[in-house]
Design a protein around this motif. Structure first.
Motif, PDB file in Angstrom:
ATOM      1  N   TYR C  42       0.842  -1.186   0.000  1.00 10.86           N
ATOM      2  CA  TYR C  42       0.000   0.000   0.000  1.00 10.86           C
ATOM      3  C   TYR C  42       0.878   1.237   0.000  1.00 10.86           C
ATOM      4  O   TYR C  42       0.608   2.218  -0.691  1.00 10.86           O
ATOM      5  N   GLY C  43       1.947   1.163   0.784  1.00 13.56           N
ATOM      6  CA  GLY C  43       2.896   2.266   0.802  1.00 13.56           C
ATOM      7  C   GLY C  43       3.491   2.519  -0.576  1.00 13.56           C
ATOM      8  O   GLY C  43       3.688   3.665  -0.979  1.00 13.56           O
ATOM      9  N   ASP C  44       3.735   1.439  -1.308  1.00  9.77           N
ATOM     10  CA  ASP C  44       4.286   1.575  -2.661  1.00  9.77           C
ATOM     11  C   ASP C  44       3.315   2.336  -3.559  1.00  9.77           C
ATOM     12  O   ASP C  44       3.711   3.209  -4.330  1.00  9.77           O
ATOM     13  N   LEU C  69      -2.580  -8.427  -1.500  1.00 12.89           N
ATOM     14  CA  LEU C  69      -1.460  -7.974  -0.688  1.00 12.89           C
ATOM     15  C   LEU C  69      -1.820  -6.798   0.211  1.00 12.89           C
ATOM     16  O   LEU C  69      -0.958  -6.249   0.877  1.00 12.89           O
ATOM     17  N   LEU C  70      -3.099  -6.400   0.232  1.00 12.26           N
ATOM     18  CA  LEU C  70      -3.461  -5.221   1.020  1.00 12.26           C
ATOM     19  C   LEU C  70      -4.530  -5.517   2.061  1.00 12.26           C
ATOM     20  O   LEU C  70      -5.533  -4.814   2.144  1.00 12.26           O
ATOM     21  N   PRO C  71      -4.340  -6.549   2.851  1.00 13.17           N
ATOM     22  CA  PRO C  71      -5.421  -6.929   3.764  1.00 13.17           C
ATOM     23  C   PRO C  71      -5.752  -5.863   4.793  1.00 13.17           C
ATOM     24  O   PRO C  71      -6.896  -5.747   5.222  1.00 13.17           O
ATOM     25  N   GLU C  76      -9.402   2.024   2.778  1.00  9.72           N
ATOM     26  CA  GLU C  76      -8.634   3.125   2.206  1.00  9.72           C
ATOM     27  C   GLU C  76      -8.302   2.870   0.745  1.00  9.72           C
ATOM     28  O   GLU C  76      -8.306   3.778  -0.080  1.00  9.72           O
ATOM     29  N   ALA C  77      -7.976   1.606   0.448  1.00  5.56           N
ATOM     30  CA  ALA C  77      -7.625   1.280  -0.932  1.00  5.56           C
ATOM     31  C   ALA C  77      -8.796   1.562  -1.866  1.00  5.56           C
ATOM     32  O   ALA C  77      -8.614   2.095  -2.962  1.00  5.56           O
ATOM     33  N   GLN C  78     -10.000   1.200  -1.439  1.00  7.17           N
ATOM     34  CA  GLN C  78     -11.164   1.461  -2.275  1.00  7.17           C
ATOM     35  C   GLN C  78     -11.357   2.952  -2.492  1.00  7.17           C
ATOM     36  O   GLN C  78     -11.630   3.420  -3.598  1.00  7.17           O
TER      37      GLN C  78
END
Lengths: 195, 172, 647
Positions: C42-44, C69-71, C76-78
């Protein structure tokens, strides 16, 4: 008659009248704002709409395709079982100008990265860079990293760190952390093994 | 940036048990015109490090020079003139010095008082990627990151052609 | 990758492209609660977001999600993904992502943001009611910049819905940053003017028109407010107020021409024709490209006529007619060139064939003859949107080209891998099947237990050298033979001899026993190490063998599929590009045509006015004759108007 003439020419003048509502000023992400339709007397409104729709769906397809290509490339070149990824993060209170980082695995140099101001800013904001992606055999390995940069007061800093780690089957993640946790105005370097 | 990771480098790093048997994908010896400009990051003689891909969207001129090459000085001045004129239209110029001695390179650069960044390529990695076989060599890259024109050496008619090409690229 | 490159273009020349503006803020996830990054990947993604590389960020975010890879950053990812899609102009995708975040198990902060962005999406697509609804779902306040944008958005929506009172109330209650509120006031003012509600509009436009500011953006807005107000007053027959407002417009700013025109009309409405000439003459000296200047060509002689300077008026009308003629000719030529595709050639240069032509962000219009006419259209909303699309399509096509290049390398890799596997995998399999290490282990165990026996039994003979053992064996045989023989002196002597020799041998062997035992133990240990080594290598081999999934067949299939998709998409991108091109051409032609029509209208008016003036001149000449002949003079005070003027 007189009035009429004047009005007539006046109206022509109003052709240039600025009754446009305030458009977005120079800004970065215009899409939502700029795309407001309805009022826009677009030349051929339906033309624009359907063209716009097809372009949107093309863009969407391109995004999906790019993802699939990215996924394929990585799965092909760096399959999960042998993959090792090294990340870099910065957590510094005062500004630290990172210049470069070099990476060695088992005494081979595998990465040597120069940082631009833009990238440093992104790291400082909290971004984490995936600095290196490679493959390793199962077993014991050693990672050595060096960074150099300028701290506050233009002082030069060079630091190194080493870690031994075990590679099993499955992706291995290591994180290079630059921080000044001690707040001694000195950036420190540690390596974290994300087991 | 990953999708553009050179496949060659990736191949070289494969270390699985079964012996590495991937043919090292040697880049064909085709000319670089029309191809994507190889990305690079270099230190500057003065100022921050520079990465080529951060300038995508601009027209970029990469000019390779050495402090011992006689026509390079005149060429750098000509580039500086074009920089003044076209900078606001989206032109970026990067002067890449290939001297072994970085200090000499920086001094030479300082002597010309140029407005564009001078970068240092003492290992000549970038020069190799761009197949520099003559100094000065000037590469024009379009806003899409593609190499469009290459000039070897410097001359008056050459400069005229260069300006014409530049205008074309800026107008795209 | 610079999809977010700002459109800093000639907004000053916007005409009737009526748009609501939302002062756009970047969809910036650094406005998200920056919690600890718990997933490195996520940082990437954020690393690219913070560099404004949205396309790269989207690609990675999608890929990392695909690999799960972003459990720890699902919500936030959405949100981030939605924002990124929005910035690419993909409203549908964005909307979907945001809607997925509207469930109660999502933290309120994230949900609020989702509602906000959803509101923007609906607004952009023209669904005002849904947009309002979404924005009203936000409980509590967002972070300052988003909050400001929300208020402006809401105000714009209300205005577009015609709910001016509500918009006004909302603005009154809003304590936002000054810049934002000015935009809102301006919009509201203009909206009211268009509704003919000048009295209500005036205070808003006055506020906007009198702000203290140094920023270029704000100064331009101030000019526009004053301009709008001024013309509104003119239309409402309040020339004095119009003058006040128009005089606030900067003389060296982008709106000064229109302001000068309006000021002239205000003076003229107040009957001060001499005063009207001042701004109009100034205007007349400017470039004929500007529509205000075109009108001044008529306004100036009009003023002269009203001042009864008929000869001068006639003169000016003549001049106007010839200038308009020249201009029309040029326009006609330009239209022809654009129709013939000439515009694009001039703008694209020689490489048009080799390259899908596209415009980039035009900060300076290229040097083609028709460029001068196109300033307005280039700044218009439609053109800018079209341009952006064109750029995006080109960018996407470029990324696909790059991937295409890699595809060959991938194919080679897979081929080479297949060939190598074809050779080596069977060998490895055969080897693995033999189960060698187990054999070795058993062998070792046997030897070990044998040695133990020997030690335990102190079986010196077992560890003798080959000769010693041979001798020992021989001696034992002799012993056995002798045992059977009768007891006599010869045999006894032999037995004695044998006993001695055996004793010596035994003595010798026992002496070396410890050493030899030690030796053997060492050998066993070495053997054990070798066995272990072999075992671990075996494990590695079988591990590696397991890694060879052997389904490069799957890779090949995927590769072929991707190849096909790339080719198909490239084709459609090219088609869309040329459609977009054609559309931009149509816009340009429409603009040129409308300019032509305007000039023609002015020409018609000028001719009529001229005819009237000539009449007047000849009438004035007549009284002299009539006086001589005694007839009454006919008087006319103003030229008769004629024709319709297009609003």
């Amino acid at each position: 008659m007189r009035k009429f003439f004047r009005t007539v020419v006046l109206l022509a003048g109003l052709a240039a009248a600025p009754y446009a509502l305030a458009q977005a000023p120079a800004a970065s992400a215009p899409s939502a704002s700029a795309a407001a339709p309805a009022d826009a007397p677009a030349a051929a409104a339906s033309d624009t709409q359907s063209l716009d729709q097809s372009i949107q769906s093309l863009k969407s397809e391109a995004v999906d395709l790019n993802r699939d290509l990215f996924v394929l490339e990585e799965e092909l070149l760096f399959p999960a079982n042998t993959q090792v990824a090294v990340f870099l993060s910065m957590d510094v209170g005062d500004f630290f100008n990172l210049d470069s980082v070099s990476l060695k695995i088992d005494d081979h140099e595998v990465a040597n990265y120069l940082y631009t101001p833009r990238e440093v800013a992104a790291l400082i904001k909290g971004g984490v860079q995936r600095l290196y992606l490679g493959n390793l055999k199962v077993g014991d390995h050693e990672l050595t990293a060096f960074f150099n940069g300028k701290g506050p007061n233009d002082r030069d800093y060079k630091r190194g760190a080493t870690i031994r780690f075990k590679k099993a089957i499955g992706a291995k993640y290591l994180e290079l952390k630059i921080n000044d946790r001690q707040r001694r105005l000195q950036p420190e370097f540690e390596i974290k093994d994300w087991e | 940036m990953s999708p553009q990771q050179p496949v060659r480098a990736a191949l070289a790093s494969l270390l699985i048990v079964l012996p590495a048997f991937f043919a090292a994908a040697v880049a064909a010896d085709a000319p670089i015109v029309g191809r994507e400009a190889p990305d690079f990051a270099l230190r500057a003689a003065h100022g921050p490090n520079v990465r080529l891909s951060e300038h995508r969207g601009e027209v970029i001129v990469v000019s390779f020079w050495g402090s011992r090459c006689s026509t390079c000085a005149a060429q750098l001045q000509a580039l500086d003139r074009s920089y003044t004129i076209f900078r606001s239209a989206g032109l970026e110029i990067l002067g890449v010095n290939v001297d072994d001695d970085q200090r000499r390179a920086a001094e030479a650069a300082g002597g010309y008082s140029l407005q564009f960044p001078i970068l240092l390529d003492p290992q000549k990695g970038v020069s190799r990627d761009y197949r520099v076989d003559n100094l000065p060599m000037t590469v024009l890259i379009d806003r899409d990151g593609r190499v469009r024109y290459v000039h070897r050496d410097f001359s008056k008619p050459g400069e005229t052609l260069y300006l014409q090409e530049l205008r074309g690229l800026l107008n795209e | 990758m610079r999809l977010l490159q700002s459109l800093a273009l000639c907004l000053s020349l916007t005409t009737l492209a009526a748009l609501h503006a939302v002062r756009a803020a970047p969809e910036d996830p650094d406005k998200l609660p920056v919690t600890r990054i718990r997933d490195l990947h996520y940082g990437d993604v954020l690393f690219y977001v913070y560099q404004d590389e949205s396309f790269e960020a989207i690609t990675r975010l999608n890929a990392y999600e695909h690999w799960k890879l972003l459990p720890d950053h699902q919500a936030e990812a959405q949100l981030l993904l939605g924002g990124l899609y929005l910035s690419l102009g993909l409203h549908n995708e964005a909307g979907r992502r945001f809607e997925a975040l509207l469930t109660p198990d999502i933290p309120a902060g994230v949900r609020n943001r989702a509602w906000f962005y959803l509101g923007k999406v609906w607004y952009a697509r023209g669904y005002l009611d849904q947009a309002e609804h979404a924005l009203r779902q936000i409980g509590g306040r967002l972070i300052p910049s988003l909050e400001a944008e929300r208020q402006l958005l809401l105000a714009n929506i209300l205005m577009r819905q015609g709910k001016f009172a509500a918009a006004g109330e909302q603005l009154a209650a809003w304590q936002g940053p000054a810049d934002w509120t000015v935009y809102a006031r301006f919009n509201l003012g203009v909206a009211l003017v268009r509704q003919g509600r000048l009295a209500e509009a005036a205070p808003y436009l006055n506020t906007a028109g009198t702000i203290e500011t140094a920023s270029q953006e704000m100064l331009a807005l101030r000019d526009r407010a004053n301009l709008a107000l001024g013309f509104a007053y003119l239309q409402a027959n309040q020339p004095a107020e119009a003058k006040t407002a128009l005089e606030r417009v900067r003389l060296n700013g982008p709106y000064s021409s229109k302001a000068l025109l309006g000021t002239g009309w205000a003076e003229s409405a107040l009957g001060k024709f001499q005063d009207a000439l001042t701004p109009w003459l100034e205007l007349r000296g400017r470039s004929l490209l500007d529509s205000a200047v075109q009108e001044s060509y008529l306004a100036v002689p009009y003023a002269y006529a009203r001042l009864s300077a008929n000869a001068q008026a006639a003169d000016e009308y003549e001049k106007a007619l010839s200038s308009f003629d020249a201009e029309r000719t040029q326009l006609d030529a330009s239209i022809e060139r654009v129709r013939g595709g000439g515009m694009l050639d001039a703008l694209l240069g020689a490489d048009k064939d080799r390259y899908r032509g596209w415009f980039w962000q035009l900060t300076s219009v290229p040097q083609a003859p028709e460029s001068r006419y196109l300033y307005t259209v280039l700044a218009g909303h439609d053109f800018q949107e079209g341009l952006k699309n064109y750029r995006d399509l080109s960018f996407l096509s470029g990324t696909l080209d790059r991937w295409s290049g890699s595809m060959d390398a991938f194919e080679n890799m897979i081929d080479a891998r297949n060939r190598a596997y074809a050779q080596r995998v069977p060998r490895a399999d055969a080897l693995l099947a033999t189960n060698e290490p187990d054999e070795m282990l058993r062998h070792h165990a046997e030897l070990a237990s044998r040695l133990d026996e020997v030690s335990h039994d102190a079986d010196f003979a077992a560890l003798g050298s080959p000769e010693e053992r041979a001798q020992w064996a021989k001696l034992q045989r002799l012993e056995a033979d002798l045992a059977a023989a009768p007891h006599d002196a010869a045999n006894d002597a032999l037995r004695e001899r044998l006993r001695l020799v055996k004793g010596v041998l035994y003595f010798r062997m026992s002496g070396s026993f410890k050493e030899r035992e030690w030796e053997q133990r060492k050998n066993l240990r070495a053997l054990q190490a070798a066995v272990r080594e072999a075992q671990s290598r075996w494990v590695r081999l079988s591990d590696a063998r397991k890694l060879v999934t052997g389904d490069t067949g799957a890779f090949e299939a995927r590769l072929a599929d991707l190849h096909r998709r790339i080719a198909s998409l490239q084709m459609r991108l090219a088609a869309a590009s040329s459609e977009q091109n054609a559309y931009l051409e149509r816009l340009a032609i429409a603009e040129l045509n409308s300019q032509k029509e305007r000039i023609e209208t002015y020409q018609v008016q000028a001719r009529f006015a001229l005819a009237t003036i000539y009449d007047r001149i000849s009438n004035e000449a007549r009284p002299a004759k009539d006086a001589a002949s005694g007839a009454a003079p006919a008087t006319q005070h103003s030229p008769a108007p004629a024709g319709e003027a297009p609003p």
